[in-house]
Scaffold this motif. Structure first.
Motif, PDB file in Angstrom:
ATOM      1  N   PHE A 295      51.992  48.991  40.691  1.00 18.38           N
ATOM      2  CA  PHE A 295      51.163  48.143  39.840  1.00 18.38           C
ATOM      3  C   PHE A 295      50.453  49.013  38.813  1.00 18.38           C
ATOM      4  O   PHE A 295      50.008  50.121  39.131  1.00 18.38           O
ATOM      5  N   SER A 296      50.363  48.501  37.603  1.00 14.00           N
ATOM      6  CA  SER A 296      49.684  49.193  36.527  1.00 14.00           C
ATOM      7  C   SER A 296      48.471  48.379  36.090  1.00 14.00           C
ATOM      8  O   SER A 296      48.549  47.155  35.948  1.00 14.00           O
ATOM      9  N   VAL A 297      47.330  49.079  35.880  1.00  8.22           N
ATOM     10  CA  VAL A 297      46.078  48.426  35.496  1.00  8.22           C
ATOM     11  C   VAL A 297      45.536  49.117  34.256  1.00  8.22           C
ATOM     12  O   VAL A 297      45.432  50.347  34.214  1.00  8.22           O
ATOM     13  N   ASN A 298      45.163  48.339  33.241  1.00  9.39           N
ATOM     14  CA  ASN A 298      44.501  48.849  32.053  1.00  9.39           C
ATOM     15  C   ASN A 298      43.011  48.554  32.172  1.00  9.39           C
ATOM     16  O   ASN A 298      42.561  47.428  31.961  1.00  9.39           O
ATOM     17  N   LEU A 299      42.229  49.566  32.538  1.00  6.26           N
ATOM     18  CA  LEU A 299      40.792  49.373  32.734  1.00  6.26           C
ATOM     19  C   LEU A 299      40.055  49.103  31.431  1.00  6.26           C
ATOM     20  O   LEU A 299      38.911  48.622  31.457  1.00  6.26           O
ATOM     21  N   ALA A 301      40.933  46.899  29.239  1.00  4.37           N
ATOM     22  CA  ALA A 301      41.063  45.490  28.874  1.00  4.37           C
ATOM     23  C   ALA A 301      39.795  44.725  29.245  1.00  4.37           C
ATOM     24  O   ALA A 301      39.044  45.119  30.148  1.00  4.37           O
ATOM     25  N   TYR A 302      39.571  43.596  28.554  1.00  5.15           N
ATOM     26  CA  TYR A 302      38.377  42.785  28.829  1.00  5.15           C
ATOM     27  C   TYR A 302      38.409  42.252  30.257  1.00  5.15           C
ATOM     28  O   TYR A 302      37.401  42.272  30.964  1.00  5.15           O
ATOM     29  N   GLN A 303      39.572  41.794  30.688  1.00  5.78           N
ATOM     30  CA  GLN A 303      39.785  41.360  32.067  1.00  5.78           C
ATOM     31  C   GLN A 303      41.024  42.066  32.606  1.00  5.78           C
ATOM     32  O   GLN A 303      42.147  41.586  32.457  1.00  5.78           O
ATOM     33  N   PRO A 304      40.860  43.247  33.214  1.00  6.59           N
ATOM     34  CA  PRO A 304      42.013  44.008  33.694  1.00  6.59           C
ATOM     35  C   PRO A 304      42.822  43.217  34.725  1.00  6.59           C
ATOM     36  O   PRO A 304      42.269  42.488  35.555  1.00  6.59           O
ATOM     37  N   VAL A 305      44.129  43.388  34.673  1.00  6.38           N
ATOM     38  CA  VAL A 305      45.056  42.691  35.564  1.00  6.38           C
ATOM     39  C   VAL A 305      45.989  43.717  36.193  1.00  6.38           C
ATOM     40  O   VAL A 305      46.427  44.669  35.527  1.00  6.38           O
ATOM     41  N   ALA A 306      46.283  43.549  37.487  1.00  5.51           N
ATOM     42  CA  ALA A 306      47.253  44.394  38.175  1.00  5.51           C
ATOM     43  C   ALA A 306      48.650  43.836  37.913  1.00  5.51           C
ATOM     44  O   ALA A 306      49.015  42.781  38.444  1.00  5.51           O
ATOM     45  N   ARG A 307      49.425  44.532  37.097  1.00  2.61           N
ATOM     46  CA  ARG A 307      50.755  44.062  36.712  1.00  2.61           C
ATOM     47  C   ARG A 307      51.823  44.810  37.504  1.00  2.61           C
ATOM     48  O   ARG A 307      51.793  46.041  37.589  1.00  2.61           O
ATOM     49  N   SER A 308      52.782  44.058  38.053  1.00  5.13           N
ATOM     50  CA  SER A 308      53.871  44.661  38.813  1.00  5.13           C
ATOM     51  C   SER A 308      54.766  45.462  37.884  1.00  5.13           C
ATOM     52  O   SER A 308      55.091  45.024  36.774  1.00  5.13           O
ATOM     53  N   MET A 309      55.159  46.673  38.339  1.00  2.00           N
ATOM     54  CA  MET A 309      55.947  47.583  37.525  1.00  2.00           C
ATOM     55  C   MET A 309      57.216  47.998  38.274  1.00  2.00           C
ATOM     56  O   MET A 309      57.255  47.968  39.505  1.00  2.00           O
ATOM     57  N   PRO A 310      58.277  48.399  37.563  1.00  3.02           N
ATOM     58  CA  PRO A 310      59.466  48.920  38.243  1.00  3.02           C
ATOM     59  C   PRO A 310      59.171  50.256  38.904  1.00  3.02           C
ATOM     60  O   PRO A 310      58.277  50.992  38.481  1.00  3.02           O
ATOM     61  N   GLY A 311      59.942  50.563  39.934  1.00  6.32           N
ATOM     62  CA  GLY A 311      59.724  51.793  40.679  1.00  6.32           C
ATOM     63  C   GLY A 311      60.972  52.635  40.779  1.00  6.32           C
ATOM     64  O   GLY A 311      61.849  52.588  39.914  1.00  6.32           O
ATOM     65  N   VAL A 338      48.720  51.488  43.060  1.00  2.76           N
ATOM     66  CA  VAL A 338      48.039  51.005  41.868  1.00  2.76           C
ATOM     67  C   VAL A 338      47.728  52.204  40.979  1.00  2.76           C
ATOM     68  O   VAL A 338      47.123  53.182  41.432  1.00  2.76           O
ATOM     69  N   SER A 339      48.144  52.134  39.726  1.00  5.09           N
ATOM     70  CA  SER A 339      47.872  53.194  38.752  1.00  5.09           C
ATOM     71  C   SER A 339      46.977  52.612  37.667  1.00  5.09           C
ATOM     72  O   SER A 339      47.419  51.818  36.831  1.00  5.09           O
ATOM     73  N   ALA A 340      45.691  52.988  37.689  1.00  2.00           N
ATOM     74  CA  ALA A 340      44.697  52.448  36.756  1.00  2.00           C
ATOM     75  C   ALA A 340      44.385  53.483  35.693  1.00  2.00           C
ATOM     76  O   ALA A 340      44.011  54.617  36.010  1.00  2.00           O
ATOM     77  N   ARG A 341      44.526  53.084  34.421  1.00  2.00           N
ATOM     78  CA  ARG A 341      44.350  54.024  33.314  1.00  2.00           C
ATOM     79  C   ARG A 341      43.223  53.567  32.390  1.00  2.00           C
ATOM     80  O   ARG A 341      43.019  52.375  32.177  1.00  2.00           O
ATOM     81  N   THR A 342      42.485  54.555  31.860  1.00  2.00           N
ATOM     82  CA  THR A 342      41.460  54.282  30.848  1.00  2.00           C
ATOM     83  C   THR A 342      41.512  55.353  29.774  1.00  2.00           C
ATOM     84  O   THR A 342      41.764  56.534  30.069  1.00  2.00           O
ATOM     85  N   GLU A 343      41.289  54.938  28.535  1.00  8.03           N
ATOM     86  CA  GLU A 343      41.218  55.858  27.405  1.00  8.03           C
ATOM     87  C   GLU A 343      39.873  55.796  26.691  1.00  8.03           C
ATOM     88  O   GLU A 343      39.631  56.588  25.777  1.00  8.03           O
TER      89      GLU A 343
END
Length: 409
Positions: A295-299, A301-311, A338-343
């Motif tokens: 799962f990929s998370v964009n911290l 974002a206004y409302q972050p969502v856990a999105r399923s990703m290929p593995g 879960v991989s949560a990223r912030t910039e």
């Protein structure tokens, strides 16, 4: 403790079978894995369970394990790791059996029974009789109660009894009605257990980056994978850029538990401080991992969502993204990466995992031992990685000049 022993024993058995295929000793394999031979021997004998699967998979690859065998090895490691985390009974106490026919007797051997402490220097007052003459009690005539006082006392008793009867009658249920419970029943625990490790490689399995408020000369070298959590705690390190969290979910019994969704909750978001520290990369090269759900998370974002990703299946073959729902039980755990990223933020966040089982529904909060996960941006920070291969290895070097002769301050 039978479940702990069985799960660890099955994992260790498969490790020994893989090692027996090679003609290498524990020491030879351990050198290739960058660990001590005694540590590898403890894993293969069941005396310990590795906290990270990356080293276990490298071991399996060295032993020539197939994709199916590595998948089975990962399943056994998940079961063994979950069993190892189960709390053990305190020493000196017996574990009650599963028989509920009578109260369990718990013997506390660590606390001695209370004893009478005698002062051997002088006898206790109870041992020496008191020979002093005691005055004889004088006979005092009983006071007579006046009739008025007796009548008042009787009337007060009658009033109290009438009030008690009225109060009791007010709480009695009506004929044919069910009596109300005196106290609310405690909510049943969730039918699943979980563990979370936020000191683990992310989606690319290339290692974690941390921000530390110390210059390179004061930062110790990167530890073994199983010691990263202790290293990060000692340095007060904060996840930088991307935070990888490995979540292991397992049912408490044979009944199936359906995992419905994973929600991201950001409890705090601030602008990263300019002088928060320096970036240190613990990456030592990327490798393949067997993690079934990504799962990929964009911290940001206004409302972050856990999105399923290929593995990846561990051999380089892509695996398509498989979203919720999932199914778990005691023998069929599930691993969520879960991989949560912030910039652009310094964020505190946690996850809510919703579930359903046998007509019940609920939500469990997944965090860092009661605290939210803590992540910060690495944008604009100077970065270092640990040099292991140049002619002067064993030092932190700037990331843009990792293969030069640059010296860290």
């Amino acid at each position: 403790m039978a479940a702990v022993h069985d799960g660890v024993a099955e994992f260790a058995l498969l490790l020994r079978r893989l090692k027996e295929r090679t003609d290498r000793s524990y020491a030879a394999l351990a050198r290739r894995l960058d660990m001590h031979a005694s540590t590898l021997h403890r894993y293969c004998t069941g005396e310990a369970v590795p906290q990270d699967f990356a080293g276990v998979e490298r071991f399996a690859v060295l032993c020539g394990a197939s994709v199916e065998e590595r998948t089975e090895l990962h399943r056994r490691w998940v079961v063994a790791d979950a069993a190892r985390r189960q709390p053990r009974p305190p020493e000196g106490r017996t574990v009650p059996s599963g028989d509920d026919s009578g109260p369990a007797v718990v013997a506390d051997l660590a606390r001695p029974a209370p004893a009478v402490v005698a002062d051997l220097g002088r006898p206790s007052p109870a041992a020496v009789p008191d020979r002093r003459p005691r005055p004889r009690p004088r006979h005092r005539p009983r006071p007579r109660r006046s009739p008025v006082r007796s009548v008042a006392l009787a009337l007060s008793l009658v009033a109290a009894l009438l009030g008690l009867t009225a109060s009791t009658a007010g709480h009695l249920p009506a004929p044919g009605a069910h009596p109300a419970p005196h106290r609310a029943r405690a909510a049943a625990p969730a039918p699943l257990t979980w563990t979370a490790d936020d000191h683990t490689p992310g989606l690319t399995n290339c290692g974690e980056d941390y921000v530390v408020a110390q210059p390179p000369r004061k930062v110790p070298p990167p530890p073994h994978p199983e010691d990263i959590a202790a290293w990060a705690t000692s340095q007060r390190a904060v996840h930088a850029g991307t935070t990888g969290v490995r979540i292991t979910v397992q049912g408490r019994g044979s009944a199936a538990v359906v995992l419905e969704a994973l929600h991201v909750r950001v409890s705090s978001r601030t602008t990263p401080a300019a002088g928060r520290g320096t970036l240190y990369s613990l990456s030592d090269g990327c490798g393949a991992g067997i993690i079934p759900r990504f799962f990929s998370v964009n911290l940001d974002a206004y409302q972050p969502v856990a999105r399923s990703m290929p593995g990846d299946d561990g051999a380089g073959t892509p695996v398509p993204a498989i979203g919720f729902p999932y199914r778990v039980s005691l023998q069929d755990p599930e691993v969520l990466m879960v991989s949560a990223r912030t910039e652009s933020c310094t964020c505190d966040w946690y996850l809510d995992l919703t579930w359903s089982s046998q007509g019940r529904t609920g939500t469990v909060r997944i965090d860092d031992h009661g605290r939210p996960f803590h992540s910060t941006s690495s944008t604009g920070l100077p970065g270092y990685r640990y040099d292991r291969v140049s002619h002067r290895p064993g030092r932190w070097v700037p990331i843009p000049a990792a293969n030069t002769n640059a010296t860290a301050d």
